[in-house]
Design a protein around this motif. Structure first.
Motif, PDB file in Angstrom:
ATOM      1  N   GLU A  16     -48.754  27.770  -3.942  1.00  0.00           N
ATOM      2  CA  GLU A  16     -48.042  28.883  -3.322  1.00  0.00           C
ATOM      3  C   GLU A  16     -47.735  29.957  -4.372  1.00  0.00           C
ATOM      4  OE1 GLU A  16     -45.175  25.413  -3.106  1.00  0.00           O
ATOM      5  OE2 GLU A  16     -47.068  25.745  -4.117  1.00  0.00           O
ATOM      6  N   ASN A  34     -42.377  33.019  -3.260  1.00  0.00           N
ATOM      7  CA  ASN A  34     -41.837  31.847  -2.580  1.00  0.00           C
ATOM      8  C   ASN A  34     -41.351  30.817  -3.595  1.00  0.00           C
ATOM      9  OD1 ASN A  34     -41.294  29.615  -1.031  1.00  0.00           O
ATOM     10  ND2 ASN A  34     -43.336  29.463  -0.133  1.00  0.00           N
ATOM     11  N   THR A  35     -40.049  30.740  -3.776  1.00  0.00           N
ATOM     12  CA  THR A  35     -39.479  29.778  -4.730  1.00  0.00           C
ATOM     13  C   THR A  35     -38.857  28.565  -4.035  1.00  0.00           C
ATOM     14  OG1 THR A  35     -37.350  30.930  -4.815  1.00  0.00           O
ATOM     15  CG2 THR A  35     -39.031  31.590  -6.436  1.00  0.00           C
ATOM     16  N   GLU A  36     -39.105  28.406  -2.727  1.00  0.00           N
ATOM     17  CA  GLU A  36     -38.510  27.299  -1.973  1.00  0.00           C
ATOM     18  C   GLU A  36     -38.835  25.940  -2.591  1.00  0.00           C
ATOM     19  OE1 GLU A  36     -36.268  27.583   0.571  1.00  0.00           O
ATOM     20  OE2 GLU A  36     -36.403  29.704   0.025  1.00  0.00           O
TER      21      GLU A  36
END
Length: 175
Positions: free
Chosen positions: A54, A59-61
């Protein structure tokens, strides 16, 4: 243990550094897709999970919602536009990260065939230290090493004694 079996000097140096600062077994989230170095970590007794490709700039989720004790990032942050976000958002308490250092005699790396394989950042050590500090980490240990190449010339000569890689062990600053 693996003397003579490493494909790269940096694998040996990285594994020695990891071993010295994060005893196995430990649960590690390794930033980046699975790579050959993961096998060396697993042979040492580490439980390793990789990110899935990713875009970590956006997007650091995966680092926010992970239960890993340790985040590792081996030659990853130079590829990100915004490594601050991943570092700030990580839920782990420990970090082991390495980067290629900026070399005054060589331009930043950019693949001629792969549009994603390029370095947006080639840090000096103090810049990387500052990034870590600003994103909530305290460096506890660091090391550097050279990366000689088997060619003749001025730049190959400089690579014999100019450090190319920088590695740190850091812990999350508790507020």
């Amino acid at each position: 243990m693996y003397e003579g079996t490493f494909p790269h000097k940096r694998y040996q140096k990285t594994l020695e550094f990891l071993r010295n600062h994060v005893p196995s077994p430990a649960h590690i989230l390794d930033l980046g897709v699975k790579n050959p170095f993961v096998e060396f970590m697993e042979k040492e007794g580490y439980s390793v999970q990789n990110t899935s490709g990713e875009d970590l700039d956006i997007n650091t989720e995966v680092v926010k919602n992970n239960s890993a004790e340790v985040i590792t990032a081996f030659e990853i942050f130079e590829h990100l536009l915004a490594p601050f976000n991943v570092l700030r958002d990580s839920s782990a308490d420990k970090l082991v990260a390495s980067i290629p250092l900026k070399l005054w005699f060589s331009p930043a790396y950019r693949s001629k065939t792969d549009p994603w394989d390029r370095h947006y950042h080639e840090f000096e050590d103090w810049q990387f230290d500052w990034l870590l500090e600003k994103s909530g980490w305290e460096i506890k240990a660091r090391d550097k090493w050279t990366h000689p190449i088997k060619k003749i010339g001025f730049r190959p000569l400089l690579r014999l004694f100019t450090p190319r890689y920088y590695i740190i062990y850091a812990e999350r600053i508790k507020n």
